[in-house]
Design an enzyme around this catalytic site. Sequence first.
Site, PDB file in Angstrom:
ATOM      1  N   CYS A 145      -6.734   4.986  -9.257  1.00 49.78           N
ATOM      2  CA  CYS A 145      -6.976   5.686 -10.499  1.00 49.78           C
ATOM      3  C   CYS A 145      -8.462   5.973 -10.678  1.00 49.78           C
ATOM      4  CB  CYS A 145      -6.497   4.932 -11.743  1.00 49.78           C
ATOM      5  SG  CYS A 145      -4.772   4.482 -11.672  1.00 49.78           S
TER       6      CYS A 145
ATOM      7  N   ARG B 198      -9.020   8.899  -5.673  1.00 49.88           N
ATOM      8  CA  ARG B 198      -8.620   7.561  -6.120  1.00 49.88           C
ATOM      9  C   ARG B 198      -7.153   7.496  -6.538  1.00 49.88           C
ATOM     10  NH1 ARG B 198     -13.131   4.461  -7.312  1.00 49.88           N
ATOM     11  NH2 ARG B 198     -11.819   3.069  -8.507  1.00 49.88           N
TER      12      ARG B 198
ATOM     13  N   TRP C 223      -2.937   6.669  -9.954  1.00 58.64           N
ATOM     14  CA  TRP C 223      -2.182   6.153  -8.816  1.00 58.64           C
ATOM     15  C   TRP C 223      -1.240   5.126  -9.438  1.00 58.64           C
ATOM     16  CZ3 TRP C 223      -1.261   1.480  -6.277  1.00 58.64           C
ATOM     17  CH2 TRP C 223      -0.679   1.598  -4.998  1.00 58.64           C
TER      18      TRP C 223
ATOM     19  N   ASN D 144      -8.120   1.899 -15.328  1.00 57.25           N
ATOM     20  CA  ASN D 144      -7.947   1.717 -13.889  1.00 57.25           C
ATOM     21  C   ASN D 144      -7.856   0.216 -13.646  1.00 57.25           C
ATOM     22  OD1 ASN D 144      -8.221   1.721 -11.066  1.00 57.25           O
ATOM     23  ND2 ASN D 144     -10.455   1.734 -11.195  1.00 57.25           N
ATOM     24  N   GLY D 145      -6.746  -0.247 -13.087  1.00 55.64           N
ATOM     25  CA  GLY D 145      -6.571  -1.683 -12.841  1.00 55.64           C
ATOM     26  C   GLY D 145      -5.178  -2.117 -13.244  1.00 55.64           C
TER      27      GLY D 145
ATOM     28  N   GLU E 166      -6.367   1.662  15.258  1.00 56.86           N
ATOM     29  CA  GLU E 166      -6.964   2.609  14.313  1.00 56.86           C
ATOM     30  C   GLU E 166      -6.429   4.022  14.556  1.00 56.86           C
ATOM     31  OE1 GLU E 166      -8.362   2.507  11.642  1.00 56.86           O
ATOM     32  OE2 GLU E 166      -9.377   4.415  11.396  1.00 56.86           O
TER      33      GLU E 166
ATOM     34  N   LYS F 285      -4.521   6.091  11.706  1.00 58.76           N
ATOM     35  CA  LYS F 285      -4.981   7.418  11.277  1.00 58.76           C
ATOM     36  C   LYS F 285      -3.826   8.402  11.333  1.00 58.76           C
ATOM     37  CE  LYS F 285      -7.679   6.827   9.731  1.00 58.76           C
ATOM     38  NZ  LYS F 285      -8.537   5.814   9.243  1.00 58.76           N
TER      39      LYS F 285
ATOM     40  N   GLU G  75      -0.946   7.600   8.655  1.00 56.89           N
ATOM     41  CA  GLU G  75      -1.229   7.755   7.221  1.00 56.89           C
ATOM     42  C   GLU G  75      -1.362   9.211   6.796  1.00 56.89           C
ATOM     43  OE1 GLU G  75      -4.763   5.883   5.615  1.00 56.89           O
ATOM     44  OE2 GLU G  75      -5.913   6.353   7.391  1.00 56.89           O
TER      45      GLU G  75
ATOM     46  N   HIS H  77       6.233  -6.029  27.225  1.00 53.43           N
ATOM     47  CA  HIS H  77       6.885  -7.131  26.493  1.00 53.43           C
ATOM     48  C   HIS H  77       7.687  -6.623  25.298  1.00 53.43           C
ATOM     49  CE1 HIS H  77       4.770 -10.002  28.983  1.00 53.43           C
ATOM     50  NE2 HIS H  77       3.684  -9.255  28.811  1.00 53.43           N
TER      51      HIS H  77
ATOM     52  N   LYS I  36      -7.624   6.094  -2.144  1.00 53.91           N
ATOM     53  CA  LYS I  36      -8.773   5.734  -1.319  1.00 53.91           C
ATOM     54  C   LYS I  36      -9.170   4.277  -1.481  1.00 53.91           C
ATOM     55  CE  LYS I  36     -12.386   6.676   1.255  1.00 53.91           C
ATOM     56  NZ  LYS I  36     -12.093   6.743   2.699  1.00 53.91           N
TER      57      LYS I  36
END
Length: 614
Positions: free
Chosen positions: A2, A27, A74, A100-101, A487, A491, A494, A510, A609
Site C-alpha cells: 500500500c 507498492r 495491496w 499502510n500496515g 533468481e 524472475k 513472478e 535426484h 514491491k
Amino acid sequence: MCGIVGYLGNSVAQDALIDGLRRLEYRGYDSAGAAFHDGNAFSLARETGRVENLASTLRESNPTSTLGIAHTRWATHGAVTVSNTHPHLSHDGKIALVHNGVIENYGPLKRILEGKGIEFSSETDSEVLSNLIAYHYARLEGEEEQFAQALREALSQCRGAYGIAVLCVDEPGFLLGARRGSPLVVGLGDGETFLASDASAFVGRVRDAVYLKDGEIALLREDGFRIITMQGEDAQAVSQPIDQTVEDVEMGDFDSFMEKEIFEQPVALENTLRGRFGDDGTTAKLGGLEGHEDELRRLNRIVFVACGTARHSCMVGEYLIERLARVPVEVEHASEFRYRNSPKAGHTLVIAVSQSGETLDTLEAVREARTKGLLTIGITNGVGSSLARETDGGVYQRVGAEIGVASTKAFTSQVALCAMLGLALGRMRELSPIQGREIAEALQNLPENVASILQRGETLRELAHKYSEAEHLLFLGRQDLYPVALEGALKLKEISYAHAEGYPAAELKHGPIALINPECPSIFLVEEGELGAKTIANMQEVKARSGPVLAIVPEGVEVPDGAADDVFRVPAVHEVVRPIVATIPLQLFAYHFARIRSLDVDKPRNLAKSVTVE
Ligand code: M6R
C-alpha cells in the site's frame, strides 16, 4: 504494501495526490482512492484496479480542495472491492484515514466499537482505526489539541504496523500522520506539505524531507509542522535533502521500469562500488562498517537474513565470503529466523539485506538478533529506511529508486556488496594482496562486462521468443551459480506466471529430471573449468531425454555439439563476479518472455514491491 499520500497546500490537491499515487503504485495496485476536505464534509472517490481508474473518475468530478489524502491498496484484510478501498471514513463522517500496515488487534477493537453502536461498512482493519479516532475525538471535545490527542489515544490501543494519514472534518487546517513499522515521510515544499509512504511520491515538487521514526506523529498545518512522540512530547525533526531525481522515479524512454532498471545496471554498479576500494587497491573499504573493525576481525560466523531476491543475493554471498574470508556463513529466510531459537554461537555477525529496508520479516529478524545481543549490519538501498536505522552499521547500495516489482539492479548491487564484504574480511584474514588486487580489479571491470551483455539484448529477446510457450522451466547451476539459477527462476515466474524452478545442476538426477520432456526447457548456467565440464555433462543428460537446453556459457568454454540447443555467451570473468555476469541474461530472458506474453512486468499479479506485512 500500500502507498499513502497526503497533501496540504495552496494548490489543488488532486493533482499532487494522483501524481504521488502513480509513483507509489509499485507498492500495491488492487484499488485506489482519495478523500478531499470540502469545508464541512469529505468528498470521496474510490475505484478498484489501477490508479488510472481513480484518475479518470477525478477528472470528471474535478475536486478543487487543497487538502486531501489518497491510497493505493495491496489487499490484506478484505477482498478487492470499492467498500474495502481506502480512504475509510468514520461512521460519523468526521475522520478520513488511509493506512499502510496491519492492525493486528482490529477484531477485539471492532467488537468494542460495535458494542457502542458503531456500524462498519468494510471488512478492513483500517476502518476500525478511523472509527477509534472518531470515538476519542468525540470523547475529548473541548480539550486542547483534540485531534492530535484523539489520534494518540487511538494508536495507544492498536497493536501491529501502520503508516497513516488522517483528516478531520472539523480541523480544516490539519493533516496528521503517524508511523509504527510502516514508513512515512514528510515532504516540505514551498507553500505545500506532503505525507507519503516514500519520498518518490513528491520528488520534483519538494526538496527536503523528514523521515519519521517509529512511534512518531507528524502534525502538519498550513503554517508549519511539528513532530511529536506518542506521549505528546516534541520530537526532533531532522530534515534532509531528497536524494532522488525526477529521472530516477520516471520511466523515460523505456517500456517499463523493469527494463529501465536492467539497463541501468552498469551505472548502478559503478555507483555501488565508487570510492569503496582501499588506497592500495587490494581491499574494500565500506564506510558503514567503520568502528566495527575489531568485531569484524574476531567474528567466526555470519548469518544472513533476507527475503526473496535479496535472499538469493545472500546465498551468492555465502559462497563468496566463505571462499574469500574462510568465515562460515549461513543464510536464513528472515521469516524463519525471526521465530527460530537459533543458538548464539561464538562471535556472530548478522547481515540483513533488503532493497527497500522496510521488509517486515527482515526487520523483525534484525530485532530478534539484537535482542540476542548480536552485532547487526544492514545492506539496503533504502536511505533512511527502518533497516538503516535499526542496525549497528550498514552499507547503502546507491543504485537509485528501484520501482519495478521484480528486483534487478538491486540484486546485482547486493551481490557486488557481498563480494566487497568478502574482500574486506578476506584481507583481514588470509587473502593475499595479489589476490585482493585481482578481485578489486574484477569488480571495477564489472560495469563494462555487464554493458557488453546488455548490448546483445536482442539475442535474448529472440531466445525468449523461442521458449515463450513453455509453462514449466528449470534453471540449473552449480556453486555460486546455483543461487543465480534460483533468481532466474524467481524472475521468470513472478512476471510471466510460468512455473520455473532452480536447482543445483547435479541435483537434477535426484528428482527434477522426471519433469524433462520436449515441452520443459532447461536453462543451464555453465562455469569455467572442471565443474563447468560436469555441468555440460548434466546438459547432455537432459538432451538425451529430449529436453530443450539453453546454456549461458563464458567465452572460451567449449560446448560439444548436441549438448545444447542454444548457447548465449557471456564474458569470461573472475569467479567473484561470475554470478553477476550470469544474472544479466536471465533478467533479460525473463523480461522478454513476459513481454511476449503481453504482461505488465512492473505490476505482476498479486505482488507488491515492499512487503511490510507478515
Ligand atoms: O525490499 P526487499 O529487498 O527486502 O524485498 C525482498 C523481496 O520481497 C523481494 O526481493 C521480492 O522477492 C522481489 N519481488 C523479487 O523480484
